[in-house]
Design a protein around this motif. Sequence first.
Motif, PDB file in Angstrom:
ATOM      1  N   ASP A  67       0.833  -1.210   0.000  1.00 14.28           N
ATOM      2  CA  ASP A  67       0.000   0.000   0.000  1.00 14.28           C
ATOM      3  C   ASP A  67       0.861   1.250   0.000  1.00 14.28           C
ATOM      4  OD1 ASP A  67      -2.431  -1.457   0.155  1.00 14.28           O
ATOM      5  OD2 ASP A  67      -2.241  -1.627   2.324  1.00 14.28           O
TER       6      ASP A  67
ATOM      7  N   SER B 111       2.310   1.959  -3.357  1.00 16.44           N
ATOM      8  CA  SER B 111       1.303   2.487  -4.279  1.00 16.44           C
ATOM      9  C   SER B 111       1.045   3.973  -4.013  1.00 16.44           C
ATOM     10  CB  SER B 111       0.002   1.688  -4.144  1.00 16.44           C
ATOM     11  OG  SER B 111      -1.005   2.213  -4.969  1.00 16.44           O
TER      12      SER B 111
ATOM     13  N   ALA C 175      -5.615   5.160  -3.761  1.00 21.40           N
ATOM     14  CA  ALA C 175      -4.557   4.381  -3.127  1.00 21.40           C
ATOM     15  C   ALA C 175      -4.659   4.477  -1.602  1.00 21.40           C
ATOM     16  CB  ALA C 175      -3.185   4.864  -3.602  1.00 21.40           C
TER      17      ALA C 175
ATOM     18  N   GLN D 274       3.987   6.070  -5.240  1.00 24.75           N
ATOM     19  CA  GLN D 274       3.984   6.159  -6.692  1.00 24.75           C
ATOM     20  C   GLN D 274       2.963   7.188  -7.177  1.00 24.75           C
ATOM     21  OE1 GLN D 274       5.954   4.931  -9.020  1.00 24.75           O
ATOM     22  NE2 GLN D 274       4.732   5.907 -10.641  1.00 24.75           N
ATOM     23  N   SER D 275       1.786   7.188  -6.542  1.00 26.77           N
ATOM     24  CA  SER D 275       0.740   8.123  -6.968  1.00 26.77           C
ATOM     25  C   SER D 275       1.123   9.570  -6.670  1.00 26.77           C
ATOM     26  CB  SER D 275      -0.598   7.772  -6.303  1.00 26.77           C
ATOM     27  OG  SER D 275      -0.520   7.862  -4.899  1.00 26.77           O
TER      28      SER D 275
END
Length: 250
Positions: free
Chosen positions: A123, A126, A153, A129-130
């Motif tokens: 998590d 993610s 996310a 990355q976002s």
Amino acid sequence: MAYSKINQPKISDVIMEQLERMILEGSLQPGQKLPPERELAVQFEVSRPSLREAIQKLEAKGLLMRRQGGGTYVKEQLWQSLADPIVELMHQDPESQYDLLEFRHATEGMMAYFAALRGNDADMKSIKQSITEVEEAKDVAQQADAIVRFYRAVAEASHNVAMLHLVLSLTPVLHKNVAQNLELLNRREEASTRANGHRRALLAAIVRRDPEAAREASNEHLSYIEEVMLSVREEDSRLQRSLRRLKSGN
């Protein structure tokens, strides 16, 4: 003593329940295409007739849909009742945007809290990355897309299916609200930089597993957006009054 017969569940029902769980937890998302039946049957280690029966039951429930010659998909409009025409009216009413910000204060702050409390390493990766995608976006449309993915996310990291599906169902509303907010922020030289800083602070709080700090960071970010929104619209109102005076000759 009389013993009751233990009824074994049908294989198709077991498959159906597994697919339902995947849809509920967000592993299968609205609009996503399922693997071919042959591949799914191998993954579940079941016969294709049992798999086909499970898919037919989920079609009847309105969770899956088949496209002629194109495979099986998770239905797009799983939460159609939350996408009714009133949503469009909200975008035409400036006051509704403040209502939506209040709603986001409550929901996003809580999602951030539980993401910090429950999020796992995948998590966190993610979410990081976002955030990177938000900061690398080239225009408002790309940035709005990335910000909505960031919130999704965070919702996934909360491991609360109600929160996740609330975000999924309201994605069009959130996207328009975020895009409108970005347009306003771009009218302030330092605003975008400060907003990115708020998201970084939110990320840091989640990653260090600090629920209260995560909620506070989320609320601080939305409070700043509201502050900018009020300021810009007040300026617009003063400008409109000045223009009216000029036209009237006073």
